[in-house]
Each structure stands twice: as C-alpha cells, then as structure tokens.
Design an enzyme around this catalytic site. Structure first.
Site, PDB file in Angstrom:
ATOM      1  N   SER A 147       0.866  -1.171   0.000  1.00 32.19           N
ATOM      2  CA  SER A 147       0.000   0.000   0.000  1.00 32.19           C
ATOM      3  C   SER A 147       0.906   1.225   0.000  1.00 32.19           C
ATOM      4  O   SER A 147       2.077   1.137   0.389  1.00 32.19           O
ATOM      5  CB  SER A 147      -0.946  -0.003   1.210  1.00 32.19           C
ATOM      6  OG  SER A 147      -0.227  -0.175   2.420  1.00 32.19           O
ATOM      7  N   GLU A 183       1.361   5.637   0.678  1.00 32.57           N
ATOM      8  CA  GLU A 183       0.858   6.880   1.256  1.00 32.57           C
ATOM      9  C   GLU A 183       1.273   8.059   0.390  1.00 32.57           C
ATOM     10  O   GLU A 183       2.419   8.161  -0.040  1.00 32.57           O
ATOM     11  CB  GLU A 183       1.410   7.078   2.674  1.00 32.57           C
ATOM     12  CG  GLU A 183       0.934   8.393   3.311  1.00 32.57           C
ATOM     13  CD  GLU A 183       1.525   8.639   4.674  1.00 32.57           C
ATOM     14  OE1 GLU A 183       1.136   7.904   5.598  1.00 32.57           O
ATOM     15  OE2 GLU A 183       2.371   9.548   4.809  1.00 32.57           O
ATOM     16  N   TYR A 219      -3.654  13.996   6.067  1.00 31.73           N
ATOM     17  CA  TYR A 219      -4.582  15.021   6.513  1.00 31.73           C
ATOM     18  C   TYR A 219      -3.851  15.909   7.504  1.00 31.73           C
ATOM     19  O   TYR A 219      -3.322  15.412   8.502  1.00 31.73           O
ATOM     20  CB  TYR A 219      -5.762  14.319   7.186  1.00 31.73           C
ATOM     21  CG  TYR A 219      -6.940  15.159   7.628  1.00 31.73           C
ATOM     22  CD1 TYR A 219      -7.986  15.433   6.750  1.00 31.73           C
ATOM     23  CD2 TYR A 219      -7.050  15.607   8.939  1.00 31.73           C
ATOM     24  CE1 TYR A 219      -9.102  16.141   7.166  1.00 31.73           C
ATOM     25  CE2 TYR A 219      -8.159  16.323   9.364  1.00 31.73           C
ATOM     26  CZ  TYR A 219      -9.179  16.582   8.473  1.00 31.73           C
ATOM     27  OH  TYR A 219     -10.285  17.286   8.894  1.00 31.73           O
ATOM     28  N   ARG A 232      -4.768  10.174  16.053  1.00 29.84           N
ATOM     29  CA  ARG A 232      -4.996  11.290  16.977  1.00 29.84           C
ATOM     30  C   ARG A 232      -4.508  12.577  16.341  1.00 29.84           C
ATOM     31  O   ARG A 232      -5.182  13.607  16.378  1.00 29.84           O
ATOM     32  CB  ARG A 232      -4.260  11.048  18.297  1.00 29.84           C
ATOM     33  CG  ARG A 232      -4.586  12.086  19.364  1.00 29.84           C
ATOM     34  CD  ARG A 232      -3.508  12.164  20.421  1.00 29.84           C
ATOM     35  NE  ARG A 232      -2.273  12.756  19.921  1.00 29.84           N
ATOM     36  CZ  ARG A 232      -1.177  12.934  20.649  1.00 29.84           C
ATOM     37  NH1 ARG A 232      -1.172  12.514  21.907  1.00 29.84           N
ATOM     38  NH2 ARG A 232      -0.103  13.485  20.122  1.00 29.84           N
ATOM     39  N   ASP A 263      -0.834  15.170  15.491  1.00 29.89           N
ATOM     40  CA  ASP A 263       0.195  15.863  16.263  1.00 29.89           C
ATOM     41  C   ASP A 263      -0.384  17.100  16.948  1.00 29.89           C
ATOM     42  O   ASP A 263      -1.366  17.675  16.479  1.00 29.89           O
ATOM     43  CB  ASP A 263       1.338  16.292  15.340  1.00 29.89           C
ATOM     44  CG  ASP A 263       2.038  15.109  14.695  1.00 29.89           C
ATOM     45  OD1 ASP A 263       2.164  14.071  15.379  1.00 29.89           O
ATOM     46  OD2 ASP A 263       2.453  15.230  13.526  1.00 29.89           O
ATOM     47  N   HIS A 319       5.572   5.296  20.982  1.00 29.07           N
ATOM     48  CA  HIS A 319       5.228   6.688  20.738  1.00 29.07           C
ATOM     49  C   HIS A 319       5.986   7.541  21.751  1.00 29.07           C
ATOM     50  O   HIS A 319       6.133   7.147  22.913  1.00 29.07           O
ATOM     51  CB  HIS A 319       3.715   6.888  20.893  1.00 29.07           C
ATOM     52  CG  HIS A 319       3.247   8.229  20.421  1.00 29.07           C
ATOM     53  ND1 HIS A 319       3.382   9.376  21.178  1.00 29.07           N
ATOM     54  CD2 HIS A 319       2.634   8.603  19.265  1.00 29.07           C
ATOM     55  CE1 HIS A 319       2.880  10.400  20.509  1.00 29.07           C
ATOM     56  NE2 HIS A 319       2.429   9.968  19.352  1.00 29.07           N
ATOM     57  N   GLN A 338       4.860   3.498  12.245  1.00 29.44           N
ATOM     58  CA  GLN A 338       5.784   4.577  11.958  1.00 29.44           C
ATOM     59  C   GLN A 338       6.977   3.969  11.234  1.00 29.44           C
ATOM     60  O   GLN A 338       7.306   2.788  11.442  1.00 29.44           O
ATOM     61  CB  GLN A 338       6.236   5.216  13.275  1.00 29.44           C
ATOM     62  CG  GLN A 338       7.299   6.283  13.158  1.00 29.44           C
ATOM     63  CD  GLN A 338       6.806   7.517  12.441  1.00 29.44           C
ATOM     64  OE1 GLN A 338       6.821   7.547  11.203  1.00 29.44           O
ATOM     65  NE2 GLN A 338       6.358   8.508  13.180  1.00 29.44           N
ATOM     66  N   GLN A 370      16.736  15.471   6.043  1.00 35.58           N
ATOM     67  CA  GLN A 370      15.332  15.650   6.393  1.00 35.58           C
ATOM     68  C   GLN A 370      14.797  14.449   7.163  1.00 35.58           C
ATOM     69  O   GLN A 370      14.065  14.594   8.142  1.00 35.58           O
ATOM     70  CB  GLN A 370      14.507  15.892   5.132  1.00 35.58           C
ATOM     71  CG  GLN A 370      14.747  17.235   4.486  1.00 35.58           C
ATOM     72  CD  GLN A 370      13.919  17.425   3.220  1.00 35.58           C
ATOM     73  OE1 GLN A 370      13.100  16.579   2.869  1.00 35.58           O
ATOM     74  NE2 GLN A 370      14.129  18.543   2.534  1.00 35.58           N
ATOM     75  N   PHE A 404      13.375  14.499  11.011  1.00 35.43           N
ATOM     76  CA  PHE A 404      12.026  14.057  11.357  1.00 35.43           C
ATOM     77  C   PHE A 404      12.079  12.874  12.315  1.00 35.43           C
ATOM     78  O   PHE A 404      11.258  12.761  13.222  1.00 35.43           O
ATOM     79  CB  PHE A 404      11.249  13.692  10.089  1.00 35.43           C
ATOM     80  CG  PHE A 404       9.790  13.447  10.329  1.00 35.43           C
ATOM     81  CD1 PHE A 404       8.942  14.494  10.649  1.00 35.43           C
ATOM     82  CD2 PHE A 404       9.258  12.171  10.258  1.00 35.43           C
ATOM     83  CE1 PHE A 404       7.590  14.278  10.883  1.00 35.43           C
ATOM     84  CE2 PHE A 404       7.914  11.939  10.489  1.00 35.43           C
ATOM     85  CZ  PHE A 404       7.077  13.004  10.800  1.00 35.43           C
ATOM     86  N   HIS A 406       3.789  -1.133   3.712  1.00 39.26           N
ATOM     87  CA  HIS A 406       3.201   0.179   3.465  1.00 39.26           C
ATOM     88  C   HIS A 406       4.333   1.158   3.193  1.00 39.26           C
ATOM     89  O   HIS A 406       5.240   1.313   4.021  1.00 39.26           O
ATOM     90  CB  HIS A 406       2.383   0.634   4.677  1.00 39.26           C
ATOM     91  CG  HIS A 406       1.641   1.916   4.458  1.00 39.26           C
ATOM     92  ND1 HIS A 406       0.465   1.979   3.727  1.00 39.26           N
ATOM     93  CD2 HIS A 406       1.897   3.187   4.863  1.00 39.26           C
ATOM     94  CE1 HIS A 406       0.033   3.224   3.714  1.00 39.26           C
ATOM     95  NE2 HIS A 406       0.876   3.981   4.377  1.00 39.26           N
TER      96      HIS A 406
END
Length: 304
Positions: A21, A23, A55, A113, A115, A158, A185, A221, A225, A275
C-alpha cells in the site's frame, strides 16, 4: 545459504503473496499536483491494496485531502484511504467529514490522533468538544458507518508513551474500538519491528501490522524528522549517506539499496505486507516493488 535463497525466491514468486500500500500527501500547488499524479500513474499498475492520503493538523489540508481522494476515486481503480485526525476540531466537525467521505464513496479511513497544534514534541491538548484520542475517533467512525479503519503503531514506542505497557494498551484500545489493521511509523532496524510484533501478539492483538517503509530521498530531512518522532537512526545508516549531500544521483542509488535491503530482510522474516511512505515520488518505491516480485497489471478495485 541455498535453502535460505530458495525460501526468499518462493515468497517473491508466490501467488500474489506480497501486498503493498502507498501513502501520498495532498499537493499544495499545480506543480506538486502534477508530480503527485505522475507518481500515482506510475504506481497504480502495481495494484496496491489501498492508497492513503494524509490530513493536516486541525484539518489544515481538509479540502485538498478531500479533493485528492475524490479524484483517485473518479479517475483510477485504486482504493483510497483518507487520513483523519481529531486535532483542533469538535466531534460534530469531524463527524461531518466522516459522513462526507461515506457519501463520496470512500470506505477506508486511517484514523489518527494527530500531532499537537503547537508541533511535535509539545503537549497534546484534546479539543474540549472533540474526540480525545485515536481510539475514541475509531469508535466514532464505526458508529457512523461501516468503514474499514486503519490506525498507527510504533515499533519504538510513541514519544508520549511512558512505557511499553502504555503503548500496547493504547493499540489494544484502538483495536477494541474497531481498527482492522495498524500501520507502523517508519523504522530502519528490523529487529525493533520484530520485537514489537512479539509484544503485540503476546498481548493478544492479532490484527495485521504493516511495516511502514520510507525510501530516503533526503537523509538530513529524514534524520531530522526521526529525531522528532522518536525513530532511531542507526550509525551504519548515517555512514551510508555520508558525503552525498551534493551528489543526488549516488544518493538515490544508495537510498534504493538501503530500502531494498530492509524489505528483503523483512521478507526473509516472513513479512508479506508493506506500506510505503512515497513522499509523492514513485521511482524508488516502484523499483522496490519490482524487487518484491510485483509487476504492472490490470487492476480491479478491491477492499483493503
């Protein structure tokens, strides 16, 4: 060694055993939209199980996400999964988005949820009239309609989880609320993913856990991140990209090699579902899918 190679060959040439899949994120400009659709066009014949569209925090990309998902539905045979968060929005506002996706024909949502509005690393504050967390959001989505819901998972915990007990309990609440699968993640150490999977299964959680793979287009980058999200960057990985800041062609070859090594090792460990975080770029992901034994073909839209 020969037996090991034969096992890998069998997995990569099996009857559609490998699933993928992708993203994407909604474009901010006409040029970015052109790049996105070139990537979608390149990757669509791989026939992914679904493609997710991100989103922004607080619904900052709500319209662009909706438009991208709508175009995917209209112009391709792909199954879009719309990302949705509960950041800085009331339940009524989020529910309105959920119903709009159902009316559009979307049947898959990635529930997160999200950020904190003030940025990663700051304290998250739920909206007073909003969904409090991802499990609450999943339950809300499932109350409204029979969506297929994916959620997030964290092989290295997390950053806000105090310990592994808290981390696994949080995932279990999302599953109990109706999540069908979890997408991790991104990570670079496959041992960490395997250890995480053992923890999840020991807790009685049996939904599919899809490893999130990010081909490194910019090491700086990605490292930046990673630091914000609590993802470790092994020394060997930094060494691979050392001295390549001004050499994009070699950097691209190294990135492809690193990602290919990671997914092949996961295949050797029995993983068959991946993914990819594409960053709206197709070349590296397409090459890795080819190595996984996937070939362009005629696809029919199917549920994720």
């Amino acid at each position: 060694m020969i037996e090991h190679a034969n096992e890998r060959h069998a997995r990569l040439t099996g009857a559609n055993d490998i699933k993928v899949s992708f993203e994407f994120f909604p474009p901010k400009s006409e040029k970015m939209e052109e790049t996105l659709w070139q990537s979608i066009t390149k990757l669509a014949p791989i026939c992914p199980r679904f493609v997710s569209v991100t989103y922004g925090a607080g619904g900052s990309t709500r319209e662009r996400t909706h438009n991208t998902v709508a175009r995917i539905l209209k112009e391709t045979k792909l199954m879009p999964a719309a990302h949705l968060t509960c950041v800085d929005a009331t339940r009524d506002e989020v529910d309105e988005v959920i119903r709009a996706y159902w009316e559009l024909g979307v049947r898959n949502i990635v529930a997160l949820r999200g950020d904190p509005v003030s940025g990663i690393g700051t304290t998250y504050q739920p909206h007073p009239q909003g969904y409090t967390n991802a499990a609450d959001l999943v339950a809300g989505i499932r109350r409204i309609a029979d969506f297929d819901v994916s959620v997030s998972a964290y092989p290295e915990k997390h950053p806000e989880s105090a310990d592994w007990g808290v981390e696994i309990d949080n995932l279990k609440r999302k599953v109990d609320a109706g999540a069908a699968r979890a997408i991790t993640q991104f990570f670079f150490d496959n041992d960490l993913f395997e250890a995480y999977l053992e923890r999840v299964r020991a807790a009685g959680i049996d939904i599919p856990i899809l490893p999130g793979i990010v081909p490194i287009t910019s090491f700086k980058q990605t490292a930046s991140f990673s630091a914000k999200t609590g993802t470790s960057v092994p020394d060997w990985l930094a060494h691979r990209f050392e001295g390549l800041d001004e050499d994009p062609e070699t950097r691209k070859l190294v990135a492809a090699t690193v990602a290919a090594e990671q997914v092949m090792d996961l295949v050797d460990r029995g993983v068959t579902d991946f993914h990819f975080y594409t960053m709206n770029k197709a070349d590296l992901v397409f090459a890795i899918c080819h190595l996984l034994g996937l070939r362009p073909k005629s696809c029919e839209q199917e549920a994720a």
